[in-house]
Design an enzyme around this catalytic site. Structure first.
Site, mmCIF file in Angstrom:
data_model
loop_
_atom_site.group_PDB
_atom_site.id
_atom_site.type_symbol
_atom_site.label_atom_id
_atom_site.label_comp_id
_atom_site.label_asym_id
_atom_site.label_seq_id
_atom_site.Cartn_x
_atom_site.Cartn_y
_atom_site.Cartn_z
ATOM 1 N N GLY A 39 -60.034 -134.498 53.012
ATOM 2 C CA GLY A 39 -59.293 -135.639 52.494
ATOM 3 C C GLY A 39 -58.847 -136.633 53.532
ATOM 4 N N ASP A 62 -73.119 -139.995 57.285
ATOM 5 C CA ASP A 62 -72.362 -138.821 57.700
ATOM 6 C C ASP A 62 -73.295 -137.710 58.170
ATOM 7 O OD1 ASP A 62 -70.162 -140.240 56.946
ATOM 8 O OD2 ASP A 62 -69.743 -139.061 55.139
ATOM 9 N N TYR A 71 -65.711 -146.383 45.219
ATOM 10 C CA TYR A 71 -66.871 -146.316 46.110
ATOM 11 C C TYR A 71 -68.132 -146.701 45.338
ATOM 12 C CZ TYR A 71 -69.924 -144.492 49.815
ATOM 13 O OH TYR A 71 -70.864 -144.365 50.805
#
Length: 367
Positions: free
Chosen positions: A108, A158, A210
């Site tokens: 988070g 990522d 998003y």
């Protein structure tokens, strides 16, 4: 006596994106580094058709079949099950067994804890079956798990950052190819420190925001008659006169200008110019705040306070709507920057942030 399969141990780091936010799914550029903190996976294969997974952050184990279907497992274990599913989709056999997870990447916080978990699980399963998949192939498998099994419409940044990272290096990623090359990132050698400021406000892709940003970029590209915004990069923001919706045009402006900032940042780092790099960080944050609208008042206050206190630059890192700010400061200014941010957060009624000096770490691997 039957041979007992060897225990496999694999770990993967979190990541910080130095600059280049939301550019990955727009086939643009980004400049991430890996963090020193890592998520570790221990896997014991067995002659069974299920995987039982435990985590040091939860009490209850989760069990699922190796032939799991998309969406069948939810919560944190969905990232594990998603990798199993994506590996099988790619034609790889996956053994059953038991798996334990020890998390060093905080969930988070916008530091890619989910991708760290995915890449650690993926590496463990590939090693357990003695399979070889190149890093870009691994990134695609992990991204498929996140996109299709978990349902998060993220790009490849990522996973590529986590799989390809090197100490004292950043990674310039061109998502169109995709292609990555190493860029020197050693601020310590120039008397500069990279600060990671965790706002303690949980990073969420709030209310589907998003996905909304991604859809907005896709609409802008469609209005321009191209497959992605990368196709108009060479034309600059003037190309956006052809986008009728002003909100979509602002979103696209962030992408085009952010791509330019990434490339300018690489040039600055390669010449050791951290002052210019800091200014580019500030411009990136302003673009995320004003054009892409993914920051929060809390995050904006942290970044602005750091700069007022003497930081060379500060920007939110990650997908947005909470999480972390990174700041670049001369070593002699670190304490004053950190104390100013803490004081401002206390005075504003926000949680006291966690502020650490960090460095680029190594990528995923066995441990």
């Amino acid at each position: 006596m039957a041979k007992v399969p060897a225990v496999v141990r694999y770990s993967a780091p979190g990541r910080i994106n130095l600059i280049g936010e939301h550019t990955d799914y727009n086939m643009g550029f980004a400049l991430p580094i890996a963090l020193p903190e890592r998520t570790a996976v221990t896997f014991q294969p067995a002659a069974v058709e299920t995987i039982v997974v435990t985590s040091d952050r939860t009490e209850d184990p989760v069990e699922f079949p190796v032939d799991t279907t998309a969406g069948a497992v939810t919560g944190w274990a969905a990232y594990v099950a998603g990798i199993v599913w994506a590996l099988r989709c790619a034609g790889h056999a996956v053994p059953g067994g038991t798996m334990s997870i020890a998390g060093g990447v905080e969930m988070g916080s916008g530091l890619a804890s989910s991708a760290a978990l995915e890449c650690a699980v993926l590496g463990a399963l590939l090693h357990a079956t003695d399979r070889r998949v190149d890093p870009i192939g691994q990134a695609r498998i992990a991204s498929l798990a996140e996109n299709e099994y978990v349902g998060a419409p993220t790009g490849l940044m990522d996973q590529l950052a986590i799989l390809l990272a090197e100490p004292q290096r950043a990674l310039l990623i061109d998502f169109r190819k995709p292609f990555a090359r190493s860029v020197v990132f050693d601020p310590d050698a120039s008397g500069v420190a990279l600060l990671l400021i965790n706002s303690r406000a949980t990073h969420r892709h709030a209310g589907g925001e998003y996905a909304a940003r991604r859809a907005s970029c896709e609409r802008a590209a469609a209005a321009l008659g191209v497959s992605s915004l990368r196709d108009v990069q060479s034309r600059g923001v003037a190309a956006l006169d052809g986008v009728p919706d002003p909100c979509d045009a602002r979103r696209a402006r962030h992408i085009i200008t952010e791509n330019g900032r990434v490339l300018d940042s690489v040039a600055a780092l390669e010449s050791g110019d951290f002052t210019t790099f800091g200014a580019l960080m500030n411009a990136s944050h302003a673009s995320m705040r004003d054009d892409f609208e993914i920051t929060t008042g809390h995050i904006d206050l942290i970044a602005a306070t750091a700069v007022r206190a003497g930081a060379l630059g500060a920007r939110m890192t990650g997908g947005g709507f909470g999480g972390c700010v990174i700041a670049l400061a001369a070593v002699d200014d670190v304490e004053s920057v950190a104390s100013s941010v803490r004081e401002q957060m206390r005075d504003s009624g926000h949680p006291e942030p966690t502020i650490t000096r960090t460095r680029s770490g190594r990528g995923a691997g066995a441990w």
